[in-house]
Design a protein around this motif. Structure first.
Motif, PDB file in Angstrom:
ATOM      1  N   GLU A  44       0.835  -1.207   0.000  1.00  0.00           N
ATOM      2  CA  GLU A  44       0.000   0.000   0.000  1.00  0.00           C
ATOM      3  C   GLU A  44       0.868   1.254   0.000  1.00  0.00           C
ATOM      4  O   GLU A  44       0.547   2.249  -0.663  1.00  0.00           O
ATOM      5  CB  GLU A  44      -0.922  -0.003   1.224  1.00  0.00           C
ATOM      6  CG  GLU A  44      -1.897   1.171   1.232  1.00  0.00           C
ATOM      7  CD  GLU A  44      -2.784   1.191   2.461  1.00  0.00           C
ATOM      8  OE1 GLU A  44      -3.518   2.183   2.637  1.00  0.00           O
ATOM      9  OE2 GLU A  44      -2.743   0.219   3.256  1.00  0.00           O
ATOM     10  N   LEU A  83       0.710   4.206  -2.738  1.00  0.00           N
ATOM     11  CA  LEU A  83       0.468   5.604  -2.376  1.00  0.00           C
ATOM     12  C   LEU A  83       1.586   6.505  -2.906  1.00  0.00           C
ATOM     13  O   LEU A  83       1.331   7.620  -3.370  1.00  0.00           O
ATOM     14  CB  LEU A  83       0.342   5.745  -0.858  1.00  0.00           C
ATOM     15  CG  LEU A  83      -0.926   5.139  -0.229  1.00  0.00           C
ATOM     16  CD1 LEU A  83      -0.823   5.165   1.290  1.00  0.00           C
ATOM     17  CD2 LEU A  83      -2.163   5.904  -0.689  1.00  0.00           C
ATOM     18  N   ALA A 100       1.225   9.553  -5.567  1.00  0.00           N
ATOM     19  CA  ALA A 100       1.653  10.903  -5.218  1.00  0.00           C
ATOM     20  C   ALA A 100       2.667  11.470  -6.205  1.00  0.00           C
ATOM     21  O   ALA A 100       2.656  12.670  -6.507  1.00  0.00           O
ATOM     22  CB  ALA A 100       2.252  10.899  -3.803  1.00  0.00           C
ATOM     23  N   PHE A 110       2.478  13.390   4.205  1.00  0.00           N
ATOM     24  CA  PHE A 110       2.215  12.074   3.641  1.00  0.00           C
ATOM     25  C   PHE A 110       2.038  11.095   4.798  1.00  0.00           C
ATOM     26  O   PHE A 110       2.974  10.864   5.565  1.00  0.00           O
ATOM     27  CB  PHE A 110       3.388  11.656   2.746  1.00  0.00           C
ATOM     28  CG  PHE A 110       3.197  10.353   2.019  1.00  0.00           C
ATOM     29  CD1 PHE A 110       2.722  10.324   0.719  1.00  0.00           C
ATOM     30  CD2 PHE A 110       3.487   9.146   2.643  1.00  0.00           C
ATOM     31  CE1 PHE A 110       2.555   9.134   0.041  1.00  0.00           C
ATOM     32  CE2 PHE A 110       3.322   7.951   1.983  1.00  0.00           C
ATOM     33  CZ  PHE A 110       2.853   7.940   0.681  1.00  0.00           C
ATOM     34  N   GLY A 111       0.853  10.576   4.940  1.00  0.00           N
ATOM     35  CA  GLY A 111       0.597   9.628   6.026  1.00  0.00           C
ATOM     36  C   GLY A 111       0.769  10.232   7.401  1.00  0.00           C
ATOM     37  O   GLY A 111       1.171   9.549   8.345  1.00  0.00           O
TER      38      GLY A 111
END
Length: 245
Positions: A35, A39, A43, A87-88
């Protein structure tokens, strides 16, 4: 979720622009590796075609990734857009990687196998030493030290430990991995190699050595190209070869 802009220091310009970006301060535990790579692709791909993403969950790779784009302009655009983005839940840092990806070198036809690069470096060093010796001899100091003046010469530099070279075996679905850190855990090695499709298992051999199996020769070849020379520790680049059949 898409990354959102956040406040961060300007990206460092310590390495020349190239197609590969070094991304760090990524989330270290979640999401799972597949994952995370998906991602990262989502991005970075709006800024150019993404050719390769190297990331892992081992201690050596945690929180960082290497992303290779199709050209330098795309990489520069991605760096400007993504450095300092959220990010995250973390503010990531992006800079140009220290070395060009082998993926790019192979696409451009400029790839030089590690064994040949080492021989070229050794030849260059030998030429430099010969030139220095000739210069010292011309100056009347053939030993290059202070012994003629009654002072002991300085201790010689420690010898450079030779690195193993890849074996020249025909393609195989099993890779032979050399020059691993002696204390590395096989789970960390598995994390690195499992990012490539077709991964089956890692089998430890002697200390510093392992065999990695893939589903077929093609998937093994992609892993070999992507991880050849990767450094788990600063002075220990991995050396990959196809295993003997």
């Amino acid at each position: 979720a898409a990354p959102t802009p956040a406040t961060a220091a300007p990206p460092r310009a310590s390495h020349p622009p190239n197609q590969t970006l070094y991304v760090h301060n990524l989330p270290e535990s979640k999401p799972k590796l597949p994952e995370l790579k998906a991602l990262l692709y989502a991005a970075f791909s709006p800024h150019g075609r993404v050719l390769h993403i190297a990331a892992g969950r081992s201690l050596a790779l945690r929180g960082q990734a290497f992303i290779t784009l199709e050209d330098v302009n795309s990489a520069a655009a991605a760096l400007r857009a993504m450095h300092g983005a959220e990010f995250g839940g973390k503010v990531i840092a992006v800079e140009f990687a220290r070395e060009r990806s082998e993926v790019v070198a192979k696409r451009e036809g400029t790839y030089v196998p590690r064994e040949k690069r080492m021989k070229m470096a050794e030849a260059k060093e030998a030429k430099s030493l010969a030139k220095a010796a000739a210069k010292a001899s011309a100056a009347g100091d053939p030993k290059g030290g202070d012994e003629a003046a009654g002072e002991p010469a300085a201790d010689p530099e420690p010898a450079v430990v030779p690195q193993p070279v890849p074996e020249n075996n025909p393609p195989s679905k099993i890779l032979f991995v050399q020059n691993l850190p002696l204390a590395v855990e096989m789970s960390a090695v598995s994390d690195m190699f499992s990012q490539f499709d077709g991964f089956v298992e890692v089998r430890p051999a002697k200390p510093g050595l392992a065999f990695v199996e893939y589903a077929n020769e093609d998937t093994a070849g992609l892993a070999l190209a992507g991880l050849q020379g990767f450094r788990i520790e600063k002075d220990k680049p991995m050396v990959l070869s196809y295993a003997k059949k």
